[in-house]
Motif scaffolding. Sequence first.
Motif, PDB file in Angstrom:
ATOM      1  N   SER A  50       0.866  -1.189   0.000  1.00 35.74           N
ATOM      2  CA  SER A  50       0.000   0.000   0.000  1.00 35.74           C
ATOM      3  C   SER A  50       0.898   1.233   0.000  1.00 35.74           C
ATOM      4  O   SER A  50       2.106   1.127   0.255  1.00 35.74           O
ATOM      5  N   GLY A  51       0.314   2.381  -0.243  1.00 34.50           N
ATOM      6  CA  GLY A  51       1.077   3.630  -0.160  1.00 34.50           C
ATOM      7  C   GLY A  51       1.632   3.830   1.245  1.00 34.50           C
ATOM      8  O   GLY A  51       2.785   4.249   1.424  1.00 34.50           O
ATOM      9  N   LEU A  52       0.819   3.497   2.236  1.00 37.87           N
ATOM     10  CA  LEU A  52       1.294   3.667   3.615  1.00 37.87           C
ATOM     11  C   LEU A  52       2.335   2.611   3.976  1.00 37.87           C
ATOM     12  O   LEU A  52       3.190   2.858   4.832  1.00 37.87           O
ATOM     13  N   TYR A  83      -2.013  14.285   2.843  1.00 36.09           N
ATOM     14  CA  TYR A  83      -2.931  13.138   2.849  1.00 36.09           C
ATOM     15  C   TYR A  83      -3.150  12.692   4.303  1.00 36.09           C
ATOM     16  O   TYR A  83      -2.183  12.533   5.065  1.00 36.09           O
ATOM     17  N   THR A  85      -1.122   9.861   5.836  1.00 34.21           N
ATOM     18  CA  THR A  85       0.289  10.206   5.990  1.00 34.21           C
ATOM     19  C   THR A  85       0.472  11.003   7.278  1.00 34.21           C
ATOM     20  O   THR A  85       1.364  10.726   8.080  1.00 34.21           O
ATOM     21  N   GLU A  98       3.968  17.099  -1.004  1.00 34.92           N
ATOM     22  CA  GLU A  98       2.922  16.654  -1.918  1.00 34.92           C
ATOM     23  C   GLU A  98       2.649  17.823  -2.835  1.00 34.92           C
ATOM     24  O   GLU A  98       2.514  18.953  -2.370  1.00 34.92           O
ATOM     25  N   ASP A 156       5.523  12.876  -2.715  1.00 34.64           N
ATOM     26  CA  ASP A 156       4.397  11.986  -2.967  1.00 34.64           C
ATOM     27  C   ASP A 156       3.800  12.411  -4.303  1.00 34.64           C
ATOM     28  O   ASP A 156       3.184  13.476  -4.412  1.00 34.64           O
ATOM     29  N   THR A 162       1.510  10.843  -6.118  1.00 34.41           N
ATOM     30  CA  THR A 162       0.281  10.095  -6.392  1.00 34.41           C
ATOM     31  C   THR A 162      -0.701  10.884  -7.256  1.00 34.41           C
ATOM     32  O   THR A 162      -1.306  10.340  -8.179  1.00 34.41           O
ATOM     33  N   PHE A 163      -0.878  12.168  -6.971  1.00 36.44           N
ATOM     34  CA  PHE A 163      -1.888  12.962  -7.684  1.00 36.44           C
ATOM     35  C   PHE A 163      -1.475  13.233  -9.130  1.00 36.44           C
ATOM     36  O   PHE A 163      -2.296  13.168 -10.022  1.00 36.44           O
ATOM     37  N   SER A 172       0.999   6.071  -3.980  1.00 39.80           N
ATOM     38  CA  SER A 172      -0.066   5.126  -3.710  1.00 39.80           C
ATOM     39  C   SER A 172      -0.499   4.652  -5.089  1.00 39.80           C
ATOM     40  O   SER A 172      -1.180   5.386  -5.822  1.00 39.80           O
ATOM     41  N   THR A 209      -2.576   2.569  -5.655  1.00 39.17           N
ATOM     42  CA  THR A 209      -4.022   2.354  -5.545  1.00 39.17           C
ATOM     43  C   THR A 209      -4.792   3.325  -6.433  1.00 39.17           C
ATOM     44  O   THR A 209      -5.905   3.026  -6.866  1.00 39.17           O
ATOM     45  N   LYS A 210      -4.204   4.495  -6.688  1.00 36.98           N
ATOM     46  CA  LYS A 210      -4.944   5.576  -7.322  1.00 36.98           C
ATOM     47  C   LYS A 210      -4.744   5.511  -8.849  1.00 36.98           C
ATOM     48  O   LYS A 210      -5.146   4.556  -9.457  1.00 36.98           O
ATOM     49  N   VAL A 228      -4.911  -2.322  -4.093  1.00 41.40           N
ATOM     50  CA  VAL A 228      -4.256  -1.401  -3.157  1.00 41.40           C
ATOM     51  C   VAL A 228      -2.757  -1.659  -3.256  1.00 41.40           C
ATOM     52  O   VAL A 228      -2.325  -2.818  -3.201  1.00 41.40           O
ATOM     53  N   GLY A 229      -1.969  -0.600  -3.442  1.00 45.83           N
ATOM     54  CA  GLY A 229      -0.520  -0.793  -3.559  1.00 45.83           C
ATOM     55  C   GLY A 229       0.234   0.508  -3.382  1.00 45.83           C
ATOM     56  O   GLY A 229      -0.351   1.598  -3.342  1.00 45.83           O
ATOM     57  N   LEU A 259      -9.543   7.847  -5.131  1.00 44.15           N
ATOM     58  CA  LEU A 259      -9.559   8.732  -6.299  1.00 44.15           C
ATOM     59  C   LEU A 259      -8.726   8.086  -7.389  1.00 44.15           C
ATOM     60  O   LEU A 259      -8.063   7.078  -7.169  1.00 44.15           O
TER      61      LEU A 259
HETATM   62  C1  PLP Z   1      -4.151   7.197  -0.951  1.00 42.29           C
HETATM   63  C2  PLP Z   1      -2.951   8.022  -0.752  1.00 42.29           C
HETATM   64  C3  PLP Z   1      -1.904   7.598   0.067  1.00 42.29           C
HETATM   65  C4  PLP Z   1      -1.940   6.296   0.830  1.00 42.29           C
HETATM   66  O1  PLP Z   1      -1.931   5.199  -0.003  1.00 42.29           O
HETATM   67  P1  PLP Z   1      -2.655   3.795   0.316  1.00 42.29           P
HETATM   68  O2  PLP Z   1      -2.419   3.019  -0.917  1.00 42.29           O
HETATM   69  O3  PLP Z   1      -4.105   4.095   0.588  1.00 42.29           O
HETATM   70  O4  PLP Z   1      -1.994   3.239   1.526  1.00 42.29           O
HETATM   71  C5  PLP Z   1      -0.797   8.423   0.172  1.00 42.29           C
HETATM   72  N1  PLP Z   1      -0.728   9.607  -0.468  1.00 42.29           N
HETATM   73  C6  PLP Z   1      -1.740  10.054  -1.244  1.00 42.29           C
HETATM   74  C7  PLP Z   1      -1.611  11.388  -1.918  1.00 42.29           C
HETATM   75  C8  PLP Z   1      -2.889   9.296  -1.415  1.00 42.29           C
HETATM   76  O5  PLP Z   1      -3.883   9.749  -2.177  1.00 42.29           O
END
Ligand code: PLP
Length: 380
Positions: A73-75, A98, A101, A141, A170, A172-173, A192, A194-195, A204-205, A324
């Motif tokens: 997961s991201g975490l 986030y 975090t 972020e 981070d 992710t976005f 993450s 996951t997004k 989830v990753g 998201l």
């Molecule tokens: C969802 C998210 C995380 C955490 O990731 P998980 O996969 O839910 O553990 C961290 N940073 C951002 C910006 C996220 O959107």
Amino acid sequence: MRFSTRVIHDGPTIDAATGAVSPPIYLSSTFRQKAPNQNQGYVYSRSGNPTRANLEATLAALESGRGALAFGSGLGALTTLLGSLRSGSRIVSVDDLYGGTWRLFEHYRRQFGLRIDYADLSDPTRLAPLLKEKTDLVYLETPTNPLLRLVDLKASVRAAHSLGASVVVDNTFATPALQRPLEFGADVVLHSTTKYLGGHSDVVGGALVLRSLKDLRRFTWLQNAIGAVPGPFDCFLVLRGIRTLGIRMRAHGESAKAVAEVLEGHRKVRRVHYPGLSDHPQHALARRQMDGYGGIVSVDLRGGERSALRFLKGLELFTLAESLGAVESLVDHPASMTHASVPRKEREAHGVTDGLVRLSCGIEDPSDLADDIRAALRRV
Ligand SMILES: *Cc1c(COP(=O)(O)O)cnc(C)c1O
């Protein structure tokens, strides 16, 4: 090569042993050794797995890293990152963070004496004074969640490195389709997956991508020691998602633009947050450091929570859910959902009001999404 081509061809795509165009998923937890410590590159799947290695090589290529490591997961990726610090280490972080975090940072602060200062680093004058005290990590972020503020990567990296601090972003976005922080000198990119990278709300990753071989070695050791690794099938799903990342990010951006344009200037709207709008305070920076503006739009509705809840009820194509970045549009009420664990005073001081709604614009037809927003606004 351009990004949409690279997401298809970067990383090991064709299986060397069989020529399979879609490489097999290696579910095996362990690998035969010809004699003790004589193996064919794999020993035990926590330490390394061929499907995970494919994902890691692809992530490293797309983020311009020396290597990448995948997590459950991201975490899980963040836990491993924090595992590299000593007690008493100091982090300077963005404040619009986030929620998960923030929760993990606070846990490490209480349990292990980590020192953390949060600041609005979208204001470029804020970082330098904070770095006067010895700092180990600058944690960024950009764009931030849920207010879509931007941090100047080039300037932040220069300030942090001049005083010996590492920079973690981070991403992710934005995803590597829109922004590659390692190319600005950042040391670590966190995802993450996951997004947007997974992109289909079915896995989830997480991941870390490293700029230096030294960090790659250090974090490879920690990945195995801590063990927050993803299963091979999850790695396959993320890899499969990545192959369409280029085309999806373009579509997410078109959807978000259509949605932001309906919201902008509407009489029931106090403020729209979207870096693609020319009146976003950091639109110029977005043009400089990003190749697009992403799929997330936040809107602060007049009339607070009452209006927000009516708006949510009025939406048909946007599903109310956390998370998201997937093909389907989702909507979130940060104050009561994703950011509920942040104390009200702190939340509102940052601009996460009760009237704020975060929209993750999917890849449906942008006109249908715009119509859905118009209909929901009529219900407010
Ligand atoms: C969802 C998210 C995380 C955490 O990731 P998980 O996969 O839910 O553990 C961290 N940073 C951002 C910006 C996220 O959107």
